[in-house]
Design a protein around this motif. Structure first.
Motif, mmCIF file in Angstrom:
data_model
loop_
_atom_site.group_PDB
_atom_site.id
_atom_site.type_symbol
_atom_site.label_atom_id
_atom_site.label_comp_id
_atom_site.label_asym_id
_atom_site.label_seq_id
_atom_site.Cartn_x
_atom_site.Cartn_y
_atom_site.Cartn_z
ATOM 1 N N GLY A 258 0.663 -1.022 -0.505
ATOM 2 C CA GLY A 258 -0.077 0.025 0.001
ATOM 3 C C GLY A 258 1.189 1.095 -0.302
ATOM 4 N N TYR A 259 1.707 0.893 0.997
ATOM 5 C CA TYR A 259 2.633 2.331 0.719
ATOM 6 C C TYR A 259 3.359 3.029 -0.691
ATOM 7 N N PHE A 260 3.522 1.392 -1.626
ATOM 8 C CA PHE A 260 4.684 1.809 -2.620
ATOM 9 C C PHE A 260 3.167 2.339 -3.404
ATOM 10 N N ILE A 261 2.162 1.651 -3.703
ATOM 11 C CA ILE A 261 1.222 2.172 -5.192
ATOM 12 C C ILE A 261 0.697 3.465 -4.539
ATOM 13 N N ASP B 285 -4.159 1.008 4.663
ATOM 14 C CA ASP B 285 -3.400 1.750 5.453
ATOM 15 C C ASP B 285 -2.056 2.509 5.097
ATOM 16 N N GLY B 286 -1.260 1.530 3.881
ATOM 17 C CA GLY B 286 -0.503 1.923 3.626
ATOM 18 C C GLY B 286 -0.357 2.929 2.917
ATOM 19 N N GLU C 52 1.892 11.680 4.059
ATOM 20 C CA GLU C 52 3.512 12.003 4.205
ATOM 21 C C GLU C 52 4.507 13.274 2.675
ATOM 22 N N MET C 53 3.038 12.793 1.305
ATOM 23 C CA MET C 53 3.498 13.461 0.164
ATOM 24 C C MET C 53 2.583 14.930 0.397
ATOM 25 N N GLN C 54 1.434 14.537 1.220
ATOM 26 C CA GLN C 54 1.096 15.888 1.196
ATOM 27 C C GLN C 54 2.021 16.830 2.469
ATOM 28 N N ASN C 55 2.323 16.701 3.189
ATOM 29 C CA ASN C 55 2.819 17.330 3.646
ATOM 30 C C ASN C 55 4.518 17.838 3.860
#
Length: 253
Positions: A187-190, A241-242, A249-252
Motif C-alpha cells: 500500500g505504501y508503494f502504490i 492504511d499503507g 507524507e506526500m501532502q505534508n
C-alpha cells in the motif's frame, strides 16, 4: 498480424469496468504458485487469430458493452504480444471501444528501447491497466512466481508517466501473501501514484487444482486452504492504511 489466443469470453464481469469482452492470450513467463490458468503458459500454444476477427466477435454483442464496458485482454501475459495488442487496440479505438489490459507487468524492460517504443504506442491506445502485483518483497516474489519484481515495480511508475489509469490487484494467499508487513508495504508503494484508480484484493481459491491434475502437473499449493473472505476485509484495510500513510507524507512535504 495474428495473436496467439487461448480463448474468448463474451460476458466478463470481473475484468474491468462494466461488462467486458475478454481475450485470454496464450503464453506467460510467470509461474505463479496459485495460477489457475496453467494451460495458458506455453508460448507456442493457442489459436492464431486476427485482430479484426476479435473485433467482429465483440460487435456481435456490442449492446451488452455499451454502458461502460469494453475489451479486456488478459492471459497468459498480454504484454508478451505487444504488436498484436497495438493492432487490436488501434481497431478498437477506431470504434470508440474502451480498452483494458490485465497484466503482471513482467514483460516490461526499461532498458529495451525498442520494446519501450512499442509500449509507448500501446499506452496511447490503452484506457486502463489492471496490474497484478504478486508480492512487494523481491525475494518472496521470486519464490512465489519464479520471476523478479524489479521491472514490474518500474512498470507502475511507467504507467503514471504515460497517464494510464491503473487498478492494482493483489491475491491474498494464506501463509504466502497475507503478512501484514508486506501488505502495508504494498500500500505504501502504490500510494505514491496519482493514476491509481482502484484496488482489488482477491481471495486465493483452489479452483485451479483440478486443472493441474488434468494437465499432469503437481499443484504447488496443495493443502493450502482458500482465503477466508471475512479476514480478507482486514487484509485490504492494511493495504489501504499503507496508501493513506504514503499520501499523507506526500501532502505534508
Amino acid at each position: 498480424m495474428q495473436g496467439r489466443i487461448h480463448s474468448l469470453e463474451s460476458f466478463g464481469t470481473v475484468d474491468g469496468p462494466g461488462t467486458r469482452f475478454v481475450v485470454f492470450v496464450q503464453g506467460c513467463p510467470m509461474r505463479c504458485a496459485y495460477c489457475h490458468n496453467p494451460d495458458t503458459w506455453e508460448m507456442s500454444g493457442g489459436t492464431l487469430m486476427e485482430p479484426s476477427y476479435i473485433i467482429e466477435q465483440y460487435e456481435r454483442n456490442s449492446p451488452f458493452y455499451a454502458n461502460g464496458g469494453g475489451i479486456t485482454v488478459t492471459g497468459g501475459e498480454p504484454l508478451m504480444q505487444v504488436d498484436f495488442l497495438i493492432e487490436l487496440f488501434t481497431l478498437a479505438k477506431e470504434k470508440n471501444i474502451h480498452t483494458c489490459i490485465d497484466s503482471s507487468g513482467i514483460a516490461y524492460n526499461p532498458e529495451n528501447t525498442a520494446l519501450v517504443s512499442k509500449m509507448d504506442r500501446l499506452m496511447e491506445l490503452t484506457d486502463l491497466v489492471m496490474l497484478d502485483i504478486k508480492h512487494i518483497d523481491p525475494d518472496k516474489h521470486k519464490e512465489l512466481v519464479k520471476q523478479p519484481n524489479e521491472n514490474i515495480l518500474k512498470f507502475v511508475a511507467y504507467l503514471e508517466e504515460k497517464n494510464v489509469d491503473m487498478w492494482i490487484r493483489h491475491v491474498v494467499v494464506p501463509g504466502y501473501t497475507d503478512d501484514d508487513k508486506y501488505l502495508f508495504d504494498l500500500g505504501y508503494f502504490i500510494g505514491q501514484f496519482s493514476n491509481l484508480k482502484a484496488l482489488d484484493v482477491l481471495p486465493y481459491h483452489t479452483m485451479g487444482e483440478n486443472k493441474y491434475e488434468k494437465l499432469g502437473l503437481e499443484y504447488p499449493l496443495k493443502g493450502v486452504p482458500p482465503m477466508d473472505k471475512t479476514i480478507l476485509i482486514d487484509k485490504k484495510q492494511v493495504i489501504l492504511d499503507g496508501i493513506r500513510k504514503r499520501r499523507a507524507e506526500m501532502q505534508n512535504k
